[in-house]
Write a protein that holds these residues in place. Structure first.
Motif, PDB file in Angstrom:
ATOM      1  N   GLU A 181       0.823  -1.208   0.000  1.00 51.89           N
ATOM      2  CA  GLU A 181       0.000   0.000   0.000  1.00 51.89           C
ATOM      3  C   GLU A 181       0.859   1.261   0.000  1.00 51.89           C
ATOM      4  OE1 GLU A 181      -3.435   0.283  -0.281  1.00 51.89           O
ATOM      5  OE2 GLU A 181      -3.143  -1.818  -0.823  1.00 51.89           O
ATOM      6  N   ARG A 195       2.545   1.627  -3.491  1.00 54.80           N
ATOM      7  CA  ARG A 195       1.592   2.059  -4.513  1.00 54.80           C
ATOM      8  C   ARG A 195       1.274   3.537  -4.408  1.00 54.80           C
ATOM      9  NH1 ARG A 195      -2.925  -2.828  -4.891  1.00 54.80           N
ATOM     10  NH2 ARG A 195      -1.650  -4.241  -6.165  1.00 54.80           N
ATOM     11  N   ASN A 196       1.373   4.059  -3.188  1.00 53.65           N
ATOM     12  CA  ASN A 196       1.115   5.476  -2.970  1.00 53.65           C
ATOM     13  C   ASN A 196       2.395   6.299  -2.945  1.00 53.65           C
ATOM     14  OD1 ASN A 196      -1.959   5.872  -2.349  1.00 53.65           O
ATOM     15  ND2 ASN A 196      -1.386   4.015  -1.243  1.00 53.65           N
ATOM     16  N   GLN A 197       3.476   5.669  -3.407  1.00 58.23           N
ATOM     17  CA  GLN A 197       4.780   6.322  -3.560  1.00 58.23           C
ATOM     18  C   GLN A 197       5.272   6.948  -2.255  1.00 58.23           C
ATOM     19  OE1 GLN A 197       4.023   8.956  -6.936  1.00 58.23           O
ATOM     20  NE2 GLN A 197       4.706   7.369  -8.355  1.00 58.23           N
ATOM     21  N   SER A 208       1.551   6.558   6.142  1.00 57.16           N
ATOM     22  CA  SER A 208       0.434   6.671   5.197  1.00 57.16           C
ATOM     23  C   SER A 208      -0.569   7.732   5.632  1.00 57.16           C
ATOM     24  CB  SER A 208      -0.281   5.335   5.047  1.00 57.16           C
ATOM     25  OG  SER A 208      -0.948   4.982   6.255  1.00 57.16           O
ATOM     26  N   ASN A 268      -3.201   7.024   7.078  1.00 58.00           N
ATOM     27  CA  ASN A 268      -4.499   6.405   6.792  1.00 58.00           C
ATOM     28  C   ASN A 268      -5.026   5.701   8.042  1.00 58.00           C
ATOM     29  OD1 ASN A 268      -6.757   5.176   5.775  1.00 58.00           O
ATOM     30  ND2 ASN A 268      -5.686   3.955   4.229  1.00 58.00           N
TER      31      ASN A 268
END
Length: 267
Positions: A34, A37-39, A78, A80
């Motif tokens: 994750e 993918r979100n660099q 993240s 998140n």
């Protein structure tokens, strides 16, 4: 009273044995994926651990403390708060390794969950699963043998989603009549639960429990394979027996090892 002891072969003096809890690397790999993918730079995930990216991606089980570090840092990097839901949405029963492989070919959900109850410790050593039948169906309790700290909600959310995904895969139907009781406070992002869960949620429970309705438990699974199911249970039983014997040998070594000069223990 003086009790004569003997020293285990090739075993140094042991003051105490601290059981090293481990977990499959799958969950940490999902966090890594994750972030990538979100660099988001992932180097901090591995600082202070015994892991490298290559070891995580290609290696076996990892230590609990390394996993908790990756989970905490993954959340921090993240930003998140829904990380547990993200992990859960990608958690299929195969996440549970050989235990999950057996569950995937079980005749019914009920029998698959019985495998989870009996053999989960082969996959993850610090979480226990208990199944209780009741008139309405089955209650699945999730017990933490070691407190995962600030990552508790991520653990509970992802575990609940894994069970939901499992039931829905075997039955081919949305799990809409279950009840998820979570031993965490209601999070600020509670509105997001509707995007992930298909049944009601209750918070601040004493024990995290998944109440499954009778209707979903005994539906014949199209993935059942009689020969593979039998072999899988036999193999898991052998592995569990080996693990138990290993733990007993470690405990026996502890009893028979002494720092006393005369190799005696006084009780």
């Amino acid at each position: 009273m003086q009790v004569a002891t003997k020293r285990c072969h090739n075993t140094p003096n042991i003051v105490k044995i601290a059981k090293m809890n481990t977990i499959s690397p799958v969950y940490a790999r999902i966090v890594l994926r994750e972030l990538e993918r979100n660099q988001v730079a992932t180097a901090p995930l591995f600082r202070g651990t015994g892991l490298t990216r290559e070891h995580l991606v290609r290696g076996g089980d990892i230590e609990l403390q390394d996993f908790l570090h990756i989970l905490r840092l993954g959340h921090e990097l993240s930003g998140n708060d829904r990380l547990g839901l993200v992990i859960g949405s990608h958690s299929q029963v195969i996440t549970l390794g050989e235990v999950g492989a057996a569950m995937a070919i079980a005749p019914t959900v009920r029998e698959g969950l019985q495998v989870a109850e009996s053999f989960t410790r082969l996959h993850i050593s610090y979480i226990g699963v208990r199944a209780f039948s009741n008139p309405g169906g089955l209650a699945l309790h999730i017990d933490f043998l070691e407190e995962p700290g600030s990552t508790l909600r991520f653990h509970i959310e992802s575990a609940a989603m894994l069970i939901q995904n499992y039931v829905e895969t075997l039955t081919g139907l949305p799990l809409e009549n279950a009840l998820f009781r979570m031993a965490i406070p209601q999070p600020e992002y509670v509105q997001s639960y509707a995007d992930f869960f298909h049944s009601p949620i209750e918070f601040d429970a004493a024990v995290s429990t998944i109440e499954l309705p009778q209707a979903c438990l005994d539906v014949a699974s199209p993935y059942y394979n009689a020969n593979m199911w039998q072999r899988a249970q036999e193999q898991l039983s052998l592995q569990l027996k080996g693990l138990t014997e290993k733990e007993e040998r470690s405990y026996t070594c502890l009893l028979y090892t002494s720092d006393a000069a005369d190799d005696s223990v006084y009780v």
